[in-house]
Design a protein around this motif. Structure first.
Motif, PDB file in Angstrom:
ATOM      1  N   UNK A  83       0.563  -1.565  -0.094  1.00 45.24           N
ATOM      2  CA  UNK A  83       0.098  -0.123   0.094  1.00 45.24           C
ATOM      3  C   UNK A  83       0.744   0.888   0.348  1.00 45.24           C
ATOM      4  N   UNK A  84       1.903   1.110   0.182  1.00 46.59           N
ATOM      5  CA  UNK A  84       3.309   2.283   0.740  1.00 46.59           C
ATOM      6  C   UNK A  84       4.349   2.342  -0.473  1.00 46.59           C
ATOM      7  N   UNK A  85       4.959   1.447  -0.954  1.00 49.87           N
ATOM      8  CA  UNK A  85       5.478   1.336  -2.048  1.00 49.87           C
ATOM      9  C   UNK A  85       5.349   0.877  -3.559  1.00 49.87           C
ATOM     10  N   UNK A  86       5.608   1.471  -4.507  1.00 51.45           N
ATOM     11  CA  UNK A  86       5.950   0.731  -5.616  1.00 51.45           C
ATOM     12  C   UNK A  86       7.121   1.192  -6.792  1.00 51.45           C
ATOM     13  N   UNK A  87       7.097   0.246  -7.387  1.00 47.51           N
ATOM     14  CA  UNK A  87       8.072   0.152  -8.729  1.00 47.51           C
ATOM     15  C   UNK A  87       7.731   1.660  -9.971  1.00 47.51           C
ATOM     16  N   UNK A  88       8.506   2.250  -9.995  1.00 44.88           N
ATOM     17  CA  UNK A  88       8.448   3.656 -11.046  1.00 44.88           C
ATOM     18  C   UNK A  88       9.220   4.336 -11.705  1.00 44.88           C
ATOM     19  N   UNK A  89       9.584   4.824 -12.185  1.00 41.95           N
ATOM     20  CA  UNK A  89      10.687   5.524 -12.996  1.00 41.95           C
ATOM     21  C   UNK A  89      11.005   7.458 -12.612  1.00 41.95           C
ATOM     22  N   UNK A  90      11.306   7.637 -13.180  1.00 42.31           N
ATOM     23  CA  UNK A  90      12.431   9.172 -13.614  1.00 42.31           C
ATOM     24  C   UNK A  90      11.040  10.463 -14.087  1.00 42.31           C
ATOM     25  N   UNK A  91       9.918   9.356 -14.970  1.00 43.43           N
ATOM     26  CA  UNK A  91       9.836  10.351 -15.881  1.00 43.43           C
ATOM     27  C   UNK A  91       8.932  11.408 -15.146  1.00 43.43           C
ATOM     28  N   UNK A  92       9.357  12.902 -15.655  1.00 45.66           N
ATOM     29  CA  UNK A  92       8.513  14.033 -15.230  1.00 45.66           C
ATOM     30  C   UNK A  92       7.145  14.472 -16.184  1.00 45.66           C
ATOM     31  N   UNK A  93       7.269  14.100 -17.134  1.00 49.48           N
ATOM     32  CA  UNK A  93       6.009  13.832 -17.824  1.00 49.48           C
ATOM     33  C   UNK A  93       5.637  15.331 -19.137  1.00 49.48           C
ATOM     34  N   UNK A  94       7.250  15.787 -18.941  1.00 50.91           N
ATOM     35  CA  UNK A  94       7.751  17.407 -19.643  1.00 50.91           C
ATOM     36  C   UNK A  94       7.357  17.041 -20.971  1.00 50.91           C
ATOM     37  N   UNK A  95       7.882  15.987 -21.952  1.00 49.54           N
ATOM     38  CA  UNK A  95       7.522  15.806 -22.976  1.00 49.54           C
ATOM     39  C   UNK A  95       6.684  15.623 -23.737  1.00 49.54           C
ATOM     40  N   UNK A  96       5.246  14.489 -22.772  1.00 47.66           N
ATOM     41  CA  UNK A  96       4.358  14.390 -23.811  1.00 47.66           C
ATOM     42  C   UNK A  96       3.246  15.342 -23.019  1.00 47.66           C
ATOM     43  N   UNK A  97       3.183  16.285 -21.868  1.00 50.43           N
ATOM     44  CA  UNK A  97       2.557  17.551 -21.668  1.00 50.43           C
ATOM     45  C   UNK A  97       2.641  18.881 -22.544  1.00 50.43           C
ATOM     46  N   UNK A  98       4.142  18.543 -23.119  1.00 45.62           N
ATOM     47  CA  UNK A  98       4.801  19.855 -24.501  1.00 45.62           C
ATOM     48  C   UNK A  98       3.881  19.380 -25.797  1.00 45.62           C
ATOM     49  N   UNK A  99       3.742  18.246 -26.066  1.00 41.61           N
ATOM     50  CA  UNK A  99       2.896  17.509 -27.059  1.00 41.61           C
ATOM     51  C   UNK A  99       1.780  17.474 -27.389  1.00 41.61           C
ATOM     52  N   UNK A 100       1.320  17.566 -25.960  1.00 37.42           N
ATOM     53  CA  UNK A 100      -0.442  17.947 -25.741  1.00 37.42           C
ATOM     54  C   UNK A 100      -0.937  18.839 -25.898  1.00 37.42           C
ATOM     55  N   UNK A 101      -0.055  20.017 -25.476  1.00 33.95           N
ATOM     56  CA  UNK A 101      -0.070  22.132 -25.946  1.00 33.95           C
ATOM     57  C   UNK A 101       0.060  22.243 -27.366  1.00 33.95           C
ATOM     58  N   UNK A 102       1.064  22.018 -27.625  1.00 36.29           N
ATOM     59  CA  UNK A 102       1.037  22.003 -28.664  1.00 36.29           C
ATOM     60  C   UNK A 102       0.290  21.703 -29.648  1.00 36.29           C
ATOM     61  N   UNK A 103      -0.780  20.114 -29.594  1.00 35.56           N
ATOM     62  CA  UNK A 103      -1.332  19.851 -31.156  1.00 35.56           C
ATOM     63  C   UNK A 103      -2.951  20.330 -30.165  1.00 35.56           C
ATOM     64  N   UNK A 104      -2.912  20.498 -29.036  1.00 37.64           N
ATOM     65  CA  UNK A 104      -4.341  21.648 -29.181  1.00 37.64           C
ATOM     66  C   UNK A 104      -3.802  23.027 -29.442  1.00 37.64           C
ATOM     67  N   UNK A 105      -2.824  23.485 -29.623  1.00 40.28           N
ATOM     68  CA  UNK A 105      -2.587  24.959 -30.138  1.00 40.28           C
ATOM     69  C   UNK A 105      -2.794  24.776 -31.329  1.00 40.28           C
ATOM     70  N   UNK A 106      -2.021  23.219 -31.666  1.00 40.93           N
ATOM     71  CA  UNK A 106      -2.403  22.984 -33.895  1.00 40.93           C
ATOM     72  C   UNK A 106      -3.842  23.337 -34.142  1.00 40.93           C
ATOM     73  N   UNK A 107      -5.492  22.781 -33.098  1.00 41.90           N
ATOM     74  CA  UNK A 107      -6.183  23.083 -33.426  1.00 41.90           C
ATOM     75  C   UNK A 107      -6.562  21.681 -32.659  1.00 41.90           C
TER      76      UNK A 107
END
Length: 400
Positions: A201-225
């Motif tokens: 319940x308190x521990x997990x296996x994860x990674x160091x991804x920040x989400x910055x790249x995917x979120x930048x792509x989402x913003x760009x796609x939205x800007x593209x209409x």
């Protein structure tokens, strides 16, 4: 030609903005202006009304016969240019403050924003201003750097508004590379961030991804209409706020796989930018695993997670385009090529996550584009926002 909103604030260099407006109009763009109260002390709204043939917004009340004038101007704009940008407006934009016509309209604007700072060199170098500028860059705002030269105070320093010709030159380059409207009517499904696989319940296996790249792509796609559906794992930055972007929060790889499978049939483009866990614990403890005094090791049995990219790409239609990311620490192109061939993706974007120059957590990225039947193409190292814009431009050529 573009519809451009110019936001003028109370800097002494405001007069240079008149020539910028004239040049934009000569280029064929439509220009409207909003001014802060301080700006009106330096140049009259009547002057700018005469230049643009549109009323100048100086208040949220009784402007242009619109019941919600700030939304009307925000929705009208293809670009929002703040010129000159004082330390005050930069701070407001960075912190989401909306207390006058200019700051409120900027907060309501989803169009690309360009900020041209002008201020005293000591103000420009103040850590608070630099933090705010860094935040704007992280939010995808383009900053045209101030020039070094003689300031109004009588001494030289960095903070001077660039000359109109230089500003126009940079604006022309930005507008030429515009993504506005190139994905209008398309639906883009994007994953971002890292998945987490529970141990207890308190521990997990994860990674160091920040989400910055995917979120930048989402913003760009939205800007593209595009209409964007963003499936988010764990991220270390703020979620995007944009009416074009719908967000679905997930935790594990299985949860992400279910959501992507659900949303994929309606998508024109799928971009799998998330860092997905490849393995999960075979069993998840119901209670926190306690460390025993005589215990030197804890053994976990791991099993494979679902390969989301491969599973979904196998079901893609001829009118759908699937993009995967390959995060590698060694043999970047070779490993990415294997992924391209084995997972039925149309494109793989390879990026290194090794060492201090790796993509994880950074605002910068260097990617290599792989497609079947073509040689890999390495892009130069640039900000993730710039990578996202260039990627959206490329994908727009792949979708009818």
């Amino acid at each position: 030609m573009a519809k451009i909103a110019i936001y003028m604030t109370g800097g002494i260099a405001l007069y240079k903005g008149i020539e910028v407006i004239r040049s934009l109009e000569r280029d064929g763009h439509q220009v409207r202006v909003a001014m802060t109260e301080s700006a009106t002390k330096l140049v009259t709204p009547s002057t700018l009304h005469a230049l643009t043939h549109h009323p100048v917004m100086t208040t949220l009340w009784n402007y242009n016969n619109s019941p919600v004038p700030h939304i009307e101007l925000a929705d009208w704009s293809d670009y929002a240019i703040v010129l000159p940008a004082t330390a005050n407006i930069i701070g407001k934009m960075a912190n989401g403050i909306a207390d006058d016509a200019v700051s409120t309209t900027l907060l309501a604007t989803a169009a690309p924003k360009i900020v041209v700072p002008a201020m005293n060199t000591n103000m420009w170098n103040n850590p608070a201003v630099q933090r705010n500028v860094a935040q704007l860059r992280q939010d995808g705002v383009t900053i045209i750097e101030p020039a070094v030269g003689m300031l109004a105070e009588g001494y030289r320093g960095k903070g001077r508004l660039p000359e109109p010709a230089e500003i126009i030159s940079q604006l022309r380059s930005i507008i030429k590379d515009s993504i506005t409207g190139i994905l209008r009517g398309k639906k883009v499904l994007i994953t971002a961030g890292g998945t987490r696989e529970a141990i207890d319940p308190v521990r997990f296996i994860g990674n160091r991804s920040s989400g910055k790249m995917g979120i930048a792509i989402a913003k760009a796609a939205a800007d593209a209409g595009a209409t964007v559906e963003l499936v988010l794992g764990q991220i270390s930055i703020a979620q995007p706020v944009n009416p074009q972007i719908s967000i679905y929060q997930v935790g594990s790889t299985e949860e992400m796989q279910k959501k992507v499978t659900e949303l994929f049939p309606a998508a024109d483009i799928l971009i799998m930018a998330a860092a997905v866990a490849d393995f999960r614990p075979a069993r998840v403890a119901n209670q926190k695993i306690k460390k025993q005094d005589d215990q030197e090791q804890l053994e976990l049995q791991l099993v494979k997670t679902t390969d989301i990219l491969k599973t979904v790409a196998e079901k893609k239609r001829a009118d759908q385009f699937v993009v995967g990311f390959a995060a590698e620490t060694a043999d970047l192109v070779q490993n990415a090529n294997k992924k391209l061939k084995s997972k039925n993706a149309d494109m793989i974007i390879a990026n290194s996550v090794a060492g201090n120059n790796g993509a994880f957590g950074s605002d910068l990225n260097q990617v290599t584009i792989l497609q079947l039947g073509t040689e890999p193409v390495q892009w130069s190292r640039m900000t993730k926002t710039e990578v996202a814009i260039k990627l959206i431009q490329l994908l727009a050529t792949k979708i009818k």
